[in-house]
Structures are given as C-alpha cells and as structure tokens.
Design an enzyme around this catalytic site. Sequence first.
Site, mmCIF file in Angstrom:
data_model
loop_
_atom_site.group_PDB
_atom_site.id
_atom_site.type_symbol
_atom_site.label_atom_id
_atom_site.label_comp_id
_atom_site.label_asym_id
_atom_site.label_seq_id
_atom_site.Cartn_x
_atom_site.Cartn_y
_atom_site.Cartn_z
ATOM 1 N N GLY A 1 0.820 -1.220 0.000
ATOM 2 C CA GLY A 1 0.000 0.000 0.000
ATOM 3 C C GLY A 1 0.853 1.269 0.000
ATOM 4 N N SER B 1 -4.557 6.685 13.752
ATOM 5 C CA SER B 1 -4.876 7.904 13.004
ATOM 6 C C SER B 1 -5.272 9.012 13.959
ATOM 7 C CB SER B 1 -6.057 7.593 12.080
ATOM 8 O OG SER B 1 -6.598 8.771 11.550
ATOM 9 N N ALA B 2 -5.032 10.241 13.536
ATOM 10 C CA ALA B 2 -5.480 11.395 14.309
ATOM 11 C C ALA B 2 -7.004 11.441 14.395
ATOM 12 C CB ALA B 2 -4.968 12.679 13.661
ATOM 13 N N THR B 3 -7.661 10.613 13.593
ATOM 14 C CA THR B 3 -9.123 10.553 13.652
ATOM 15 C C THR B 3 -9.599 10.136 15.059
ATOM 16 O OG1 THR B 3 -11.051 9.814 12.389
ATOM 17 C CG2 THR B 3 -9.430 8.137 12.886
ATOM 18 N N TYR C 1 -14.796 3.663 10.522
ATOM 19 C CA TYR C 1 -13.345 3.598 10.286
ATOM 20 C C TYR C 1 -12.605 4.055 11.549
ATOM 21 C CZ TYR C 1 -8.680 5.122 8.975
ATOM 22 O OH TYR C 1 -7.319 5.326 8.962
ATOM 23 N N LYS D 1 -10.168 1.936 14.392
ATOM 24 C CA LYS D 1 -8.805 2.301 14.826
ATOM 25 C C LYS D 1 -8.741 2.380 16.355
ATOM 26 C CE LYS D 1 -6.768 2.475 10.984
ATOM 27 N NZ LYS D 1 -5.692 1.547 10.698
HETATM 28 P P1 NAD Z 1 -3.445 1.575 1.621
HETATM 29 O O1 NAD Z 1 -4.839 1.172 1.338
HETATM 30 O O2 NAD Z 1 -2.641 2.129 0.492
HETATM 31 O O3 NAD Z 1 -2.624 0.347 2.256
HETATM 32 C C1 NAD Z 1 -3.242 -0.636 3.054
HETATM 33 C C2 NAD Z 1 -2.878 -1.984 2.460
HETATM 34 O O4 NAD Z 1 -3.467 -3.022 3.254
HETATM 35 C C3 NAD Z 1 -3.383 -2.178 1.029
HETATM 36 O O5 NAD Z 1 -2.308 -2.550 0.190
HETATM 37 C C4 NAD Z 1 -4.424 -3.301 1.143
HETATM 38 O O6 NAD Z 1 -4.446 -4.103 -0.020
HETATM 39 C C5 NAD Z 1 -3.950 -4.031 2.393
HETATM 40 N N1 NAD Z 1 -4.990 -4.759 3.126
HETATM 41 C C6 NAD Z 1 -6.198 -4.294 3.519
HETATM 42 N N2 NAD Z 1 -6.855 -5.239 4.199
HETATM 43 C C7 NAD Z 1 -6.043 -6.332 4.254
HETATM 44 C C8 NAD Z 1 -6.166 -7.628 4.811
HETATM 45 N N3 NAD Z 1 -7.277 -8.018 5.450
HETATM 46 N N4 NAD Z 1 -5.135 -8.493 4.688
HETATM 47 C C9 NAD Z 1 -4.011 -8.133 4.018
HETATM 48 N N5 NAD Z 1 -3.846 -6.921 3.456
HETATM 49 C C10 NAD Z 1 -4.850 -6.026 3.570
HETATM 50 O O7 NAD Z 1 -3.476 2.614 2.827
HETATM 51 P P2 NAD Z 1 -2.333 3.522 3.450
HETATM 52 O O8 NAD Z 1 -2.686 4.934 3.165
HETATM 53 O O9 NAD Z 1 -1.013 3.018 3.070
HETATM 54 O O10 NAD Z 1 -2.625 3.283 4.999
HETATM 55 C C11 NAD Z 1 -1.926 2.307 5.742
HETATM 56 C C12 NAD Z 1 -2.514 2.247 7.134
HETATM 57 O O11 NAD Z 1 -2.414 3.537 7.731
HETATM 58 C C13 NAD Z 1 -3.988 1.882 7.174
HETATM 59 O O12 NAD Z 1 -4.208 1.054 8.293
HETATM 60 C C14 NAD Z 1 -4.683 3.217 7.368
HETATM 61 O O13 NAD Z 1 -5.921 3.092 8.025
HETATM 62 C C15 NAD Z 1 -3.682 3.962 8.235
HETATM 63 N N6 NAD Z 1 -3.792 5.411 8.095
HETATM 64 C C16 NAD Z 1 -3.717 5.986 6.849
HETATM 65 C C17 NAD Z 1 -3.843 7.355 6.731
HETATM 66 C C18 NAD Z 1 -3.788 8.002 5.366
HETATM 67 O O14 NAD Z 1 -4.207 9.146 5.240
HETATM 68 N N7 NAD Z 1 -3.287 7.369 4.321
HETATM 69 C C19 NAD Z 1 -4.032 8.151 7.863
HETATM 70 C C20 NAD Z 1 -4.079 7.538 9.123
HETATM 71 C C21 NAD Z 1 -3.949 6.156 9.226
HETATM 72 C C1 UD1 Z 2 -9.709 12.301 6.425
HETATM 73 C C2 UD1 Z 2 -10.626 11.414 7.228
HETATM 74 C C3 UD1 Z 2 -9.889 10.960 8.485
HETATM 75 C C4 UD1 Z 2 -8.573 10.278 8.108
HETATM 76 C C5 UD1 Z 2 -7.742 11.265 7.292
HETATM 77 C C6 UD1 Z 2 -6.440 10.696 6.832
HETATM 78 C C7 UD1 Z 2 -12.890 12.204 6.741
HETATM 79 C C8 UD1 Z 2 -14.100 12.886 7.277
HETATM 80 N N1 UD1 Z 2 -11.839 12.133 7.573
HETATM 81 O O1 UD1 Z 2 -9.375 13.393 7.208
HETATM 82 O O2 UD1 Z 2 -10.688 10.046 9.200
HETATM 83 O O3 UD1 Z 2 -7.858 9.896 9.270
HETATM 84 O O4 UD1 Z 2 -8.515 11.630 6.118
HETATM 85 O O5 UD1 Z 2 -6.675 9.681 5.917
HETATM 86 O O6 UD1 Z 2 -12.874 11.707 5.629
HETATM 87 N N2 UD1 Z 2 -10.947 18.743 1.333
HETATM 88 C C9 UD1 Z 2 -11.527 19.534 0.363
HETATM 89 N N3 UD1 Z 2 -11.859 18.953 -0.822
HETATM 90 C C10 UD1 Z 2 -11.632 17.630 -1.100
HETATM 91 C C11 UD1 Z 2 -11.030 16.832 -0.094
HETATM 92 C C12 UD1 Z 2 -10.718 17.422 1.111
HETATM 93 O O7 UD1 Z 2 -11.738 20.729 0.560
HETATM 94 O O8 UD1 Z 2 -11.972 17.164 -2.198
HETATM 95 C C13 UD1 Z 2 -10.547 19.367 2.616
HETATM 96 C C14 UD1 Z 2 -11.215 18.771 3.838
HETATM 97 O O9 UD1 Z 2 -12.421 19.431 4.099
HETATM 98 C C15 UD1 Z 2 -10.144 19.003 4.912
HETATM 99 C C16 UD1 Z 2 -8.824 18.914 4.142
HETATM 100 O O10 UD1 Z 2 -9.163 19.151 2.786
HETATM 101 O O11 UD1 Z 2 -10.261 20.307 5.439
HETATM 102 C C17 UD1 Z 2 -8.153 17.553 4.269
HETATM 103 O O12 UD1 Z 2 -9.092 16.555 3.905
HETATM 104 P P1 UD1 Z 2 -8.693 15.001 3.801
HETATM 105 O O13 UD1 Z 2 -7.484 14.862 2.946
HETATM 106 O O14 UD1 Z 2 -9.914 14.261 3.384
HETATM 107 O O15 UD1 Z 2 -8.262 14.613 5.273
HETATM 108 P P2 UD1 Z 2 -9.055 14.813 6.671
HETATM 109 O O16 UD1 Z 2 -10.333 15.496 6.492
HETATM 110 O O17 UD1 Z 2 -8.095 15.418 7.617
#
Ligand code: NAD
Ligand code: UD1
Length: 338
Positions: free
Chosen positions: A11, A125-127, A149, A153
């Site tokens: 991922g 996540s900061a969520t 979601y 977490k």
């Molecule tokens: P991503 O979707 O690119 O990577 C996640 C990977 O996990 C994917 O390749 C998917 O195929 C694999 N996967 C999902 N379910 C699986 C399962 N049951 N068994 C095996 N593989 C599985 O996402 P990412 O952005 O790289 O995020 C990685 C982690 O970080 C996730 O847990 C996500 O929730 C967390 N996270 C991401 C963000 C973000 O903004 N990208 C923010 C906060 C937390």
């Molecule tokens: C989102 C998720 C959060 C997750 C985080 C990182 C929601 C409600 N929250 O947060 O749970 O942990 O991603 O993956 O989805 N924006 C626009 N236009 C767009 C997209 C976003 O204006 O098309 C704005 C949003 O309102 C926000 C900022 O851009 O103010 C960032 O948005 P986004 O990238 O979706 O991240 P988060 O909202 O922080």
Amino acid sequence: MKSVLVTGGTGYIGSHTVIQLIEAGFEVVIIDNLSNSKEVVLDRVESITGVRPIFYPYDIRNFDALRELFDQYDFESVIHFAGLKAVGESTEIPLKYYDNNVSGTVTLCEAMAEAGCKNIVFSSSATVYGDPASVPILENFPTSTTNPYGSSKLMVENILQDLQASDPEWTVFLLRYFNPIGAHKSGTIGEDPRDIPNNLLPYVTQVAVGKLEQLAIFGDDYPTKDGTGVRDYIHVEDLASAHVKAAQQASNFKGTNIYNLGTGRGYSVLDIVKTFEEVTGQSVNYKISERRPGDIAECWADPSLVAKELGWKAHRELSEMLEDAWRWQSNNPNGYDS
Ligand code: NAD
Ligand code: UD1
C-alpha cells in the site's frame, strides 16, 4: 539480519516504509491481500533498492497462513499497515471494516503470540481525537470517533493496550498519523486511489493532471485564518522513517507507546492549493462548496513526545511534499496502470 513482517506493505505508506527498511538493512516480508494495492509495487521497490521484498498475497484474517509464515521466519517485529481506510465507505459497510481492521488485527496478534513475536507497530490515526477541544493535539487528549473507520482504529488501540497489559513481554507502538501526503523522490511509487479520491492531495494532483475537472473546497466558513479547513500534512517519507526507528529500537521500549506523527504545523486547504500552484507551475481549477459532513475546522499535532522518546522528527517542508506528490502524479497519470 533482522527480519520484519510488514502487513499492507504494497500500500501507499507500507511501500515507502518497506524501501526504508530495506535500506536500513532489514529483511522484509510483506503480506498484502492486494485489496487496495497492486503487485507491480514490488517491481518499483526492487528497482529503487536493488532488493525484491519477499511477498505473500495473504489476508491477515487467515490464521493458518500466518502460522505457516511465523514458522518459516523469525520475525523480530510486525509493522501493521493492513486495513481499510475510506471513511465514507465505512459508514456504508461497517461490518466489513470491523471484520477487516479489528478481527484481522486480533487474528494477527494470535499468530504473533503463538510464535512469541511480541513487538507490533500499529497504524492509527489522528481521527481518534474526534473534534479536539484545542490545537495542537497532545497524545493524552480525550479520544472519540464519529464513523466506523475511526471506531475500528480506536478499538484496535484498546485491544493492543489490553493485550500488552495482560502480558508485559509485548511492546506496542500506536502511531497516530496526521495527514500523509507526498511520494518517493524517484516518482515511481506513490498514492494510487482506486476510485475518485476522498483525500485532498490526490484530488488536487488529479485535477492538475487533467483527470478530474475541478476541486471542490469543502467550506470556507470555518473559524480558521481563511475559512478553509486546517490540517497537519506530513511527508510519507518522514512518516515511514518513524516506523524504521520503532523497528530498530523496539527492544529498548516496553509497554504501550502512543505517538503523534505530524509536523506540528497546520496548513489550510487554500494554502495547499496556492503552494501547489507555486511549486509546480500548474493551475488548479477549484470552487468553494458546502462543508463535508463530519469534517472538523482544524487539526494539528504536538509532535514533541515522539521527538523526545523515539528521537524522530518530520523534516520535509510543505513545498517538498507537494513537488514530490506532483512528480509521482505527472509521471504516472493513471497511477500504477500508467
Ligand atoms: P493503503 O490502502 O494504500 O494500504 C493498506 C494496504 O493493506 C493495502 O495494500 C491493502 O491491499 C492491504 N490490506 C487491507 N486489508 C487487508 C487484509 N485483510 N489483509 C491483508 N492486506 C490487507 O493505505 P495507506 O494509506 O497506506 O494506509 C496504511 C494504514 O495507515 C492503514 O491502516 C490506514 O488506516 C492507516 N492510516 C492511513 C492514513 C492516510 O491518510 N493514508 C491516515 C491515518 C492512518
Ligand atoms: C480524512 C478522514 C480521516 C482520516 C484522514 C487521513 C474524513 C471525514 N476524515 O481526514 O478520518 O484519518 O482523512 O486519511 O474523511 N478537502 C476539500 N476537498 C476535497 C477533499 C478534502 O476541501 O476534495 C478538505 C477537507 O475538508 C479538509 C482537508 O481538505 O479540510 C483535508 O481533507 P482530507 O485529505 O480528506 O483529510 P481529513 O479530512 O483530515
């Protein structure tokens, strides 16, 4: 050579971390069911590092497959990225999210416990801070969630803390990511959303490359400097390096260690659009639209605890994050299918 198992390693964040783990001298084994990534990532990782990571297309919910893997390798740690991450989708199919993210982690931990591998680094996540009462956010702020979601977490955080409390041999890192963006400098790996992006940065780059017509900015009436939402954007390479540090230093840590991974700076949506235009020379067609339900006004980290305890800090500036995101998008207009 220390061996590490990376779940979700093909991922977005996982692939960047795998590269740095290989560069740091780890033997890396990836499991990923490819539900949100593609196997071609392995070719890209190999061309960057000269090493092809060992890969199994396993699901973390498959206990027998995990047991076999733990029999075969002597993993020192597991870095656990595998999970589903689309907030909107999680409200439509919550059971799938709980099964994948929560049950999947329980199964993974059962296999780890059986094998005696008791170091886990978890992608939180900061969520989990919900709508924080103030910013910057400290790790001891109250937690709450507004969607399945986020709940998944927080549940996993609680499960891992309970597990650690039951058996002090476990070392748990709960890494709370703020907003990861950017891509590897080579422009050959990056974020490749399956459908129309939910997150801001891939939306901006897809508008700039001509795949999408117009960015909708969700609200300009928040109590922020320009009315648009403020977030703590962090380069995915900085984020990846925190995982490498955790894997390197796991044996010096005990208990559950909860860290914010952010830069400590907030940027508004308009800051992002304007800075993107400046550093890339591309214009971004946008309009102001309604607020997105569930969004908060501002969210950024106090990252001082992780600096003090793990010796990790984010170094890359916003301009570099945006340049790197654009290099990836412009070289690969259709992501890994380009
Ligand atoms: P991503 O979707 O690119 O990577 C996640 C990977 O996990 C994917 O390749 C998917 O195929 C694999 N996967 C999902 N379910 C699986 C399962 N049951 N068994 C095996 N593989 C599985 O996402 P990412 O952005 O790289 O995020 C990685 C982690 O970080 C996730 O847990 C996500 O929730 C967390 N996270 C991401 C963000 C973000 O903004 N990208 C923010 C906060 C937390
Ligand atoms: C989102 C998720 C959060 C997750 C985080 C990182 C929601 C409600 N929250 O947060 O749970 O942990 O991603 O993956 O989805 N924006 C626009 N236009 C767009 C997209 C976003 O204006 O098309 C704005 C949003 O309102 C926000 C900022 O851009 O103010 C960032 O948005 P986004 O990238 O979706 O991240 P988060 O909202 O922080």
